[in-house]
Design a protein around this motif. Structure first.
Motif, PDB file in Angstrom:
ATOM      1  N   GLN A  46       0.774  -1.124   0.055  1.00 32.76           N
ATOM      2  CA  GLN A  46       0.044   0.079   0.120  1.00 32.76           C
ATOM      3  C   GLN A  46       0.928   1.216  -0.029  1.00 32.76           C
ATOM      4  O   GLN A  46       0.653   2.335  -0.636  1.00 32.76           O
ATOM      5  CB  GLN A  46      -0.723  -0.031   1.054  1.00 32.76           C
ATOM      6  N   VAL A  47       1.808   1.274   0.717  1.00 30.56           N
ATOM      7  CA  VAL A  47       2.943   2.450   0.929  1.00 30.56           C
ATOM      8  C   VAL A  47       3.587   2.598  -0.583  1.00 30.56           C
ATOM      9  O   VAL A  47       3.641   3.760  -1.109  1.00 30.56           O
ATOM     10  CB  VAL A  47       3.787   2.276   1.853  1.00 30.56           C
ATOM     11  N   THR A  48       3.935   1.619  -1.015  1.00 27.55           N
ATOM     12  CA  THR A  48       4.611   1.571  -2.431  1.00 27.55           C
ATOM     13  C   THR A  48       3.666   2.093  -3.415  1.00 27.55           C
ATOM     14  O   THR A  48       4.060   3.044  -4.353  1.00 27.55           O
ATOM     15  CB  THR A  48       5.070   0.195  -2.913  1.00 27.55           C
ATOM     16  N   GLY A  49       2.334   1.914  -3.398  1.00 25.89           N
ATOM     17  CA  GLY A  49       1.355   2.489  -4.359  1.00 25.89           C
ATOM     18  C   GLY A  49       1.213   3.723  -4.142  1.00 25.89           C
ATOM     19  O   GLY A  49       1.154   4.584  -5.046  1.00 25.89           O
ATOM     20  N   VAL A  50       1.056   4.300  -2.882  1.00 29.62           N
ATOM     21  CA  VAL A  50       1.057   5.725  -2.441  1.00 29.62           C
ATOM     22  C   VAL A  50       2.319   6.548  -3.045  1.00 29.62           C
ATOM     23  O   VAL A  50       2.040   7.525  -3.899  1.00 29.62           O
ATOM     24  CB  VAL A  50       0.840   5.872  -1.199  1.00 29.62           C
ATOM     25  N   ILE A  51       3.392   5.910  -2.825  1.00 27.04           N
ATOM     26  CA  ILE A  51       4.676   6.873  -3.288  1.00 27.04           C
ATOM     27  C   ILE A  51       4.702   6.854  -4.789  1.00 27.04           C
ATOM     28  O   ILE A  51       4.711   7.934  -5.573  1.00 27.04           O
ATOM     29  CB  ILE A  51       5.841   6.007  -2.712  1.00 27.04           C
ATOM     30  N   GLU A  52       4.331   5.729  -5.635  1.00 25.49           N
ATOM     31  CA  GLU A  52       4.431   5.446  -6.937  1.00 25.49           C
ATOM     32  C   GLU A  52       3.252   6.582  -7.611  1.00 25.49           C
ATOM     33  O   GLU A  52       3.477   7.244  -8.440  1.00 25.49           O
ATOM     34  CB  GLU A  52       4.020   4.036  -7.547  1.00 25.49           C
ATOM     35  N   ARG A  53       2.230   6.539  -7.137  1.00 29.63           N
ATOM     36  CA  ARG A  53       1.112   7.632  -7.647  1.00 29.63           C
ATOM     37  C   ARG A  53       1.323   9.007  -7.201  1.00 29.63           C
ATOM     38  O   ARG A  53       1.313   9.731  -8.224  1.00 29.63           O
ATOM     39  CB  ARG A  53      -0.278   7.172  -6.796  1.00 29.63           C
ATOM     40  N   ASP A  54       1.665   9.236  -5.891  1.00 25.24           N
ATOM     41  CA  ASP A  54       1.854  10.617  -5.502  1.00 25.24           C
ATOM     42  C   ASP A  54       3.222  11.278  -6.110  1.00 25.24           C
ATOM     43  O   ASP A  54       3.315  12.308  -6.101  1.00 25.24           O
ATOM     44  CB  ASP A  54       1.889  10.820  -3.990  1.00 25.24           C
ATOM     45  N   HIS A  55       4.017  10.378  -6.237  1.00 29.33           N
ATOM     46  CA  HIS A  55       5.629  11.076  -7.049  1.00 29.33           C
ATOM     47  C   HIS A  55       5.918  10.652  -8.282  1.00 29.33           C
ATOM     48  O   HIS A  55       6.916  10.948  -8.609  1.00 29.33           O
ATOM     49  CB  HIS A  55       6.676  10.599  -5.823  1.00 29.33           C
ATOM     50  N   GLU A  56       4.742  10.082  -8.888  1.00 27.41           N
ATOM     51  CA  GLU A  56       5.222   9.845 -10.201  1.00 27.41           C
ATOM     52  C   GLU A  56       6.417   8.937 -10.519  1.00 27.41           C
ATOM     53  O   GLU A  56       7.391   9.367 -11.376  1.00 27.41           O
ATOM     54  CB  GLU A  56       4.852  11.043 -11.142  1.00 27.41           C
ATOM     55  N   VAL A  57       6.662   7.978  -9.810  1.00 28.28           N
ATOM     56  CA  VAL A  57       7.921   7.077  -9.867  1.00 28.28           C
ATOM     57  C   VAL A  57       7.541   5.611  -9.926  1.00 28.28           C
ATOM     58  O   VAL A  57       6.578   5.439  -9.420  1.00 28.28           O
ATOM     59  CB  VAL A  57       8.816   7.539  -8.940  1.00 28.28           C
ATOM     60  N   ILE A  58       8.179   4.891 -10.664  1.00 26.83           N
ATOM     61  CA  ILE A  58       8.053   3.500 -10.641  1.00 26.83           C
ATOM     62  C   ILE A  58       9.166   2.860  -9.911  1.00 26.83           C
ATOM     63  O   ILE A  58      10.215   2.964 -10.258  1.00 26.83           O
ATOM     64  CB  ILE A  58       7.947   3.061 -12.359  1.00 26.83           C
ATOM     65  N   LEU A  59       8.776   1.787  -9.002  1.00 24.06           N
ATOM     66  CA  LEU A  59       9.799   1.171  -7.933  1.00 24.06           C
ATOM     67  C   LEU A  59       9.822  -0.106  -8.630  1.00 24.06           C
ATOM     68  O   LEU A  59       8.843  -0.969  -8.961  1.00 24.06           O
ATOM     69  CB  LEU A  59       9.352   1.235  -6.579  1.00 24.06           C
ATOM     70  N   ASP A  60      11.054  -0.715  -8.635  1.00 28.16           N
ATOM     71  CA  ASP A  60      11.502  -2.040  -9.006  1.00 28.16           C
ATOM     72  C   ASP A  60      11.014  -3.117  -8.083  1.00 28.16           C
ATOM     73  O   ASP A  60      11.198  -3.123  -6.846  1.00 28.16           O
ATOM     74  CB  ASP A  60      13.033  -2.003  -8.934  1.00 28.16           C
ATOM     75  N   GLU A  61      10.043  -3.995  -8.645  1.00 27.50           N
ATOM     76  CA  GLU A  61       9.319  -4.887  -7.830  1.00 27.50           C
ATOM     77  C   GLU A  61      10.191  -5.891  -7.090  1.00 27.50           C
ATOM     78  O   GLU A  61       9.917  -6.310  -5.904  1.00 27.50           O
ATOM     79  CB  GLU A  61       8.268  -5.550  -8.573  1.00 27.50           C
ATOM     80  N   VAL A  62      11.097  -6.239  -7.869  1.00 30.75           N
ATOM     81  CA  VAL A  62      12.044  -7.196  -7.362  1.00 30.75           C
ATOM     82  C   VAL A  62      12.890  -6.561  -6.131  1.00 30.75           C
ATOM     83  O   VAL A  62      12.958  -7.333  -5.242  1.00 30.75           O
ATOM     84  CB  VAL A  62      13.024  -7.906  -8.477  1.00 30.75           C
ATOM     85  N   ALA A  63      13.467  -5.594  -6.633  1.00 32.11           N
ATOM     86  CA  ALA A  63      14.243  -4.926  -5.194  1.00 32.11           C
ATOM     87  C   ALA A  63      13.271  -4.722  -4.225  1.00 32.11           C
ATOM     88  O   ALA A  63      13.867  -4.595  -2.834  1.00 32.11           O
ATOM     89  CB  ALA A  63      14.678  -3.491  -5.890  1.00 32.11           C
ATOM     90  N   LEU A  64      12.152  -4.407  -4.468  1.00 33.23           N
ATOM     91  CA  LEU A  64      11.189  -3.953  -3.211  1.00 33.23           C
ATOM     92  C   LEU A  64      10.996  -5.344  -2.317  1.00 33.23           C
ATOM     93  O   LEU A  64      10.767  -5.258  -1.310  1.00 33.23           O
ATOM     94  CB  LEU A  64       9.842  -3.499  -3.742  1.00 33.23           C
ATOM     95  N   ASP A  65      10.775  -6.416  -3.049  1.00 35.91           N
ATOM     96  CA  ASP A  65      10.716  -7.617  -2.291  1.00 35.91           C
ATOM     97  C   ASP A  65      11.959  -8.010  -1.465  1.00 35.91           C
ATOM     98  O   ASP A  65      11.895  -8.615  -0.561  1.00 35.91           O
ATOM     99  CB  ASP A  65      10.587  -8.990  -3.132  1.00 35.91           C
ATOM    100  N   GLU A  66      13.119  -7.366  -1.835  1.00 40.32           N
ATOM    101  CA  GLU A  66      14.156  -7.771  -1.254  1.00 40.32           C
ATOM    102  C   GLU A  66      14.580  -6.614  -0.028  1.00 40.32           C
ATOM    103  O   GLU A  66      15.299  -6.888   0.745  1.00 40.32           O
ATOM    104  CB  GLU A  66      15.440  -7.489  -2.254  1.00 40.32           C
ATOM    105  N   ALA A  67      14.083  -5.510  -0.148  1.00 40.31           N
ATOM    106  CA  ALA A  67      14.030  -4.539   1.031  1.00 40.31           C
ATOM    107  C   ALA A  67      13.157  -4.766   2.025  1.00 40.31           C
ATOM    108  O   ALA A  67      11.908  -4.614   2.278  1.00 40.31           O
ATOM    109  CB  ALA A  67      13.396  -3.197   0.332  1.00 40.31           C
ATOM    110  N   GLU A  68      14.025  -5.470   3.129  1.00 44.38           N
ATOM    111  CA  GLU A  68      13.304  -5.865   4.460  1.00 44.38           C
ATOM    112  C   GLU A  68      13.175  -4.899   5.462  1.00 44.38           C
ATOM    113  O   GLU A  68      12.793  -5.345   6.595  1.00 44.38           O
ATOM    114  CB  GLU A  68      13.924  -7.252   4.842  1.00 44.38           C
ATOM    115  N   THR A  69      14.096  -4.001   5.609  1.00 40.91           N
ATOM    116  CA  THR A  69      14.055  -2.975   6.569  1.00 40.91           C
ATOM    117  C   THR A  69      13.757  -1.518   6.127  1.00 40.91           C
ATOM    118  O   THR A  69      13.986  -1.203   4.978  1.00 40.91           O
ATOM    119  CB  THR A  69      15.695  -3.049   7.096  1.00 40.91           C
ATOM    120  N   PRO A  70      13.500  -0.817   7.085  1.00 42.74           N
ATOM    121  CA  PRO A  70      13.303   0.581   6.532  1.00 42.74           C
ATOM    122  C   PRO A  70      14.516   1.266   5.777  1.00 42.74           C
ATOM    123  O   PRO A  70      14.180   1.858   4.873  1.00 42.74           O
ATOM    124  CB  PRO A  70      13.111   1.330   7.801  1.00 42.74           C
TER     125      PRO A  70
END
Length: 87
Positions: A46-70
């Motif tokens: 949900q946070v990723t969706g908000v960031i992508e929508r509000d800041h017009e950026v596409i985040l790498d889904e594979v890298a997001l899966d590996e991001a386990e800490t803040p």
């Protein structure tokens, strides 16, 4: 926004997970696993969706899966925001 700060991420996670969920994020929790902080993959999605929508950026889904800490998540988001700004 050129940079997502820890306070921004904390607010987004609170909104996504609900005010009563999760541990407060601060400098001491930057390297703690999201799961240990009480935030599940749905909250991060949900946070990723908000960031992508509000800041017009596409985040790498594979890298997001590996991001386990803040810290890992902030590094990923801020790299994408920097790349967008440089374009």
């Amino acid at each position: 926004m050129d940079r997502l700060e820890l306070t921004d991420l904390a607010a987004l996670l609170r909104d996504a997970a609900g005010d009563g969920e999760g541990v407060p994020l601060d400098e001491d929790t930057l390297d703690t696993l999201f799961m240990d902080l009480g935030y599940d993959s749905l909250a991060l999605l949900q946070v990723t969706g908000v960031i992508e929508r509000d800041h017009e950026v596409i985040l790498d889904e594979v890298a997001l899966d590996e991001a386990e800490t803040p810290r890992q998540y902030l590094d990923l988001v801020n790299a994408a925001l920097s790349a967008r700004a440089a374009a």
